[in-house]
Design a protein around this motif. Structure first.
Motif, mmCIF file in Angstrom:
data_model
loop_
_atom_site.group_PDB
_atom_site.id
_atom_site.type_symbol
_atom_site.label_atom_id
_atom_site.label_comp_id
_atom_site.label_asym_id
_atom_site.label_seq_id
_atom_site.Cartn_x
_atom_site.Cartn_y
_atom_site.Cartn_z
ATOM 1 N N GLU A 331 0.845 -1.192 0.000
ATOM 2 C CA GLU A 331 0.000 0.000 0.000
ATOM 3 C C GLU A 331 0.880 1.241 0.000
ATOM 4 N N SER A 332 0.422 2.286 -0.690
ATOM 5 C CA SER A 332 1.116 3.577 -0.708
ATOM 6 C C SER A 332 0.439 4.507 0.286
ATOM 7 N N LEU A 333 1.215 4.993 1.253
ATOM 8 C CA LEU A 333 0.717 5.917 2.265
ATOM 9 C C LEU A 333 1.803 6.935 2.593
ATOM 10 N N PRO A 334 1.431 8.104 3.110
ATOM 11 C CA PRO A 334 2.448 9.073 3.544
ATOM 12 C C PRO A 334 3.116 8.621 4.837
ATOM 13 N N LEU A 335 4.346 9.059 5.033
ATOM 14 C CA LEU A 335 5.096 8.735 6.249
ATOM 15 C C LEU A 335 4.695 9.659 7.390
ATOM 16 N N ALA A 336 4.537 9.057 8.570
ATOM 17 C CA ALA A 336 4.208 9.853 9.747
ATOM 18 C C ALA A 336 5.404 10.682 10.190
ATOM 19 N N ARG A 337 6.597 10.176 9.979
ATOM 20 C CA ARG A 337 7.819 10.921 10.289
ATOM 21 C C ARG A 337 8.925 10.448 9.358
ATOM 22 N N LYS A 338 10.010 11.166 9.348
ATOM 23 C CA LYS A 338 11.070 10.887 8.378
ATOM 24 C C LYS A 338 11.787 9.581 8.689
ATOM 25 N N ILE A 339 12.416 9.031 7.655
ATOM 26 C CA ILE A 339 13.267 7.850 7.763
ATOM 27 C C ILE A 339 14.676 8.265 7.391
ATOM 28 N N VAL A 340 15.628 7.974 8.266
ATOM 29 C CA VAL A 340 17.031 8.294 8.020
ATOM 30 C C VAL A 340 17.789 6.996 7.808
ATOM 31 N N SER A 341 18.561 6.929 6.705
ATOM 32 C CA SER A 341 19.295 5.722 6.364
ATOM 33 C C SER A 341 20.752 6.062 6.100
ATOM 34 N N ASN A 342 21.622 5.044 6.257
ATOM 35 C CA ASN A 342 23.046 5.229 6.016
ATOM 36 C C ASN A 342 23.376 4.935 4.562
ATOM 37 N N PRO A 343 23.895 5.883 3.807
ATOM 38 C CA PRO A 343 24.292 5.598 2.425
ATOM 39 C C PRO A 343 25.349 4.500 2.378
ATOM 40 N N GLY A 344 25.285 3.682 1.350
ATOM 41 C CA GLY A 344 26.239 2.586 1.199
ATOM 42 C C GLY A 344 25.682 1.249 1.606
ATOM 43 N N LEU A 345 24.631 1.233 2.413
ATOM 44 C CA LEU A 345 23.974 -0.002 2.835
ATOM 45 C C LEU A 345 22.494 0.065 2.474
ATOM 46 N N SER A 346 21.920 -1.091 2.140
ATOM 47 C CA SER A 346 20.474 -1.182 2.004
ATOM 48 C C SER A 346 19.892 -1.413 3.381
ATOM 49 N N ASP A 347 18.958 -0.568 3.792
ATOM 50 C CA ASP A 347 18.361 -0.666 5.122
ATOM 51 C C ASP A 347 16.945 -1.192 5.030
ATOM 52 N N ALA A 367 11.422 0.887 12.965
ATOM 53 C CA ALA A 367 12.860 0.640 13.108
ATOM 54 C C ALA A 367 13.487 0.617 11.726
ATOM 55 N N THR A 368 14.748 1.055 11.673
ATOM 56 C CA THR A 368 15.499 1.081 10.412
ATOM 57 C C THR A 368 16.836 0.397 10.614
ATOM 58 N N GLY A 369 17.094 -0.659 9.877
ATOM 59 C CA GLY A 369 18.400 -1.325 9.947
ATOM 60 C C GLY A 369 18.566 -2.169 11.192
ATOM 61 N N ASP A 370 18.691 -1.522 12.333
ATOM 62 C CA ASP A 370 18.814 -2.216 13.612
ATOM 63 C C ASP A 370 17.402 -2.435 14.142
ATOM 64 N N ILE A 371 16.914 -3.672 14.051
ATOM 65 C CA ILE A 371 15.497 -3.949 14.292
ATOM 66 C C ILE A 371 15.323 -4.771 15.566
ATOM 67 N N PRO A 372 14.716 -4.198 16.603
ATOM 68 C CA PRO A 372 14.436 -4.979 17.819
ATOM 69 C C PRO A 372 13.195 -5.853 17.643
ATOM 70 N N PHE A 373 13.030 -6.806 18.543
ATOM 71 C CA PHE A 373 11.887 -7.710 18.463
ATOM 72 C C PHE A 373 10.559 -6.955 18.509
ATOM 73 N N ALA A 374 10.491 -5.892 19.332
ATOM 74 C CA ALA A 374 9.234 -5.147 19.479
ATOM 75 C C ALA A 374 8.774 -4.573 18.148
ATOM 76 N N ALA A 375 9.720 -4.140 17.313
ATOM 77 C CA ALA A 375 9.352 -3.590 16.007
ATOM 78 C C ALA A 375 8.742 -4.671 15.131
ATOM 79 N N ILE A 376 9.290 -5.888 15.191
ATOM 80 C CA ILE A 376 8.728 -6.997 14.413
ATOM 81 C C ILE A 376 7.322 -7.315 14.910
#
Length: 403
Positions: A331-347, A367-376
């Motif tokens: 589904e396409s939806l707007p983001l509630a807040r920004k996502i910051v990612s590290n260039p050079g890696l797929s997050d 969660a982005t990249g570093d994903i805790p169990f709660a996010a899953i």
């Protein structure tokens, strides 16, 4: 299979600058994931499977005109100009029909119950009807030979209903089979994921420290794809693949799961190792095979790493094996807040669907990249941020795939 008792050199450990981009890892693995042979399966077992060939209507549906309301079957030409003040009289007496009834041969319209004064003789028609009004014409649902399900489509519950209504009892499907190899028959969640992705899957426990035992577990018959969960840094799997096949990639530039990898195993037909194959495949049998090449994906045991390996490597391979076409489910939806990612890696980003202040839907990053169990636990969908992208702004419309 080559002798795995000989000592093997430990694969070179890869640093950050040696990680393989995700698209290159997929490109290396994809040539070994060609479409598998189709099998016939009962329609009731076909949910979420991939159609191997177009499924066409064997006959016109409906075969005869049917009523779409309770009323009176009439010939439309007999109703021209009819009204309560100037009733019409039919050349053929109106016939009372219920929703779904086949119309008599003379009728080409259905009038509402109140539009015919049936208590009078002869019956009076009180309103006009156009040809085709109140009915479903012959072949207006499906013409004979019309495609109901195209090849490569994933069958939905509505597809199964339509096939049943057309009298189709079996369909040709491509059903990949996945073997999950782990230390303690783990990965039952992956079995559920595989089934939802149209595959059959089972788990097998083995000694992860022994390349010989690993290779034997991976090479057992009747699998199209192997996923090794709990490979740690992947050294044992890499050694097994290097001895009995080929290590394609060890270390992928994706977070989480940088130490995941993939390769191929040269598998020979194993005798005396029968499995309950036909039961797993419904009423289909896997043709006997000689020497084959088996794609293998390996990942650390942590669930966030294994989930990333499934979504980013295993699922695309299953689509190729099954010949799936069409867009991903999301589904396409707007983001509630920004996502910051590290260039050079797929997050890998996990998102939850929530409601904005105006009640509209939005994606809330968990969660982005570093994903805790709660996010899953709370995630509804996922998104991959490509290595050249630094993220996405709040309010930006994003397509996320459902978990």
């Amino acid at each position: 299979m080559s002798d795995l008792h000989e000592p093997q050199a430990e694969p070179e450990q890869r640093g950050f600058d040696r990680l393989t981009p995700l698209h290159e890892a997929l490109a290396a693995l994809s040539p070994y994931c060609g479409e598998i042979a189709p099998i016939q399966m009962r329609v009731e077992s076909a949910l979420d499977r991939i159609a191997a060939a177009p499924v066409c209507a064997p006959a016109a549906v409906p075969p005869h005109p049917i009523a779409l309301c309770d009323g009176w079957a009439v010939a439309a030409q007999d109703t021209l100009g009819a009204s309560p003040y100037a009733p019409g009289f039919a050349s053929a007496a109106p016939v009372r029909v219920a929703f779904g009834d086949v119309l008599p041969d003379f009728a080409n319209a259905v009038l509402p119950l109140q539009s015919v004064a049936a208590e009078r003789f002869p019956a009076q028609i009180l309103s006009p009807a156009a040809p085709g009004e109140g009915l479903r014409a012959s072949a207006s649902d499906f013409a004979e030979g019309e495609i109901i399900v195209p090849a490569g489509k994933r069958l939905r519950p509505t597809d199964l209903a339509l096939l049943g209504l057309c009298g189709i009892e079996e369909v040709a499907l491509r059903v990949p089979h996945v073997r999950i190899v782990s230390r303690r028959s783990e990965g039952r969640w992956a079995v559920a994921m595989a089934q939802r992705d149209g595959a059959e899957c089972w788990t097998e426990a083995t000694d992860m420290a022994s390349p010989k035992h690993l290779a034997e577990a991976m090479a057992r018959p009747n699998a199209d794809l192997v996923m090794v969960i709990g490979a740690g840094g992947g050294a044992s799997v890499a050694r097994a693949l290097a001895s009995a096949g080929k290590l394609l990639v060890h270390g992928v530039a994706v977070r989480p799961g940088e130490t995941m990898g993939c390769g191929i195993l040269h598998r020979r037909a194993w005798s005396g190792d029968a499995e309950p194959w036909s039961a797993a495949r419904g009423n289909g049998e896997r043709p006997a095979s000689g020497s084959t090449i088996l794609p293998v994906i390996f990942t650390p045991e942590r669930i966030e790493c294994a989930l990333a390996a499934w979504l980013l490597l295993a699922r695309p391979c299953l689509c190729r094996l099954a010949g799936a076409i069409g867009s991903a489910r999301g589904e396409s939806l707007p983001l509630a807040r920004k996502i910051v990612s590290n260039p050079g890696l797929s997050d890998l980003v996990l998102l939850r669907r929530s409601s904005a202040a105006d009640g509209s839907g939005q994606w809330e990053p968990l969660a982005t990249g570093d994903i805790p169990f709660a996010a899953i636990a709370h995630a509804d969908a996922w998104l991959l941020v490509e290595p050249e992208c630094e993220g996405y702004a709040a309010g930006q419309n994003i397509f996320a795939q459902f978990l």
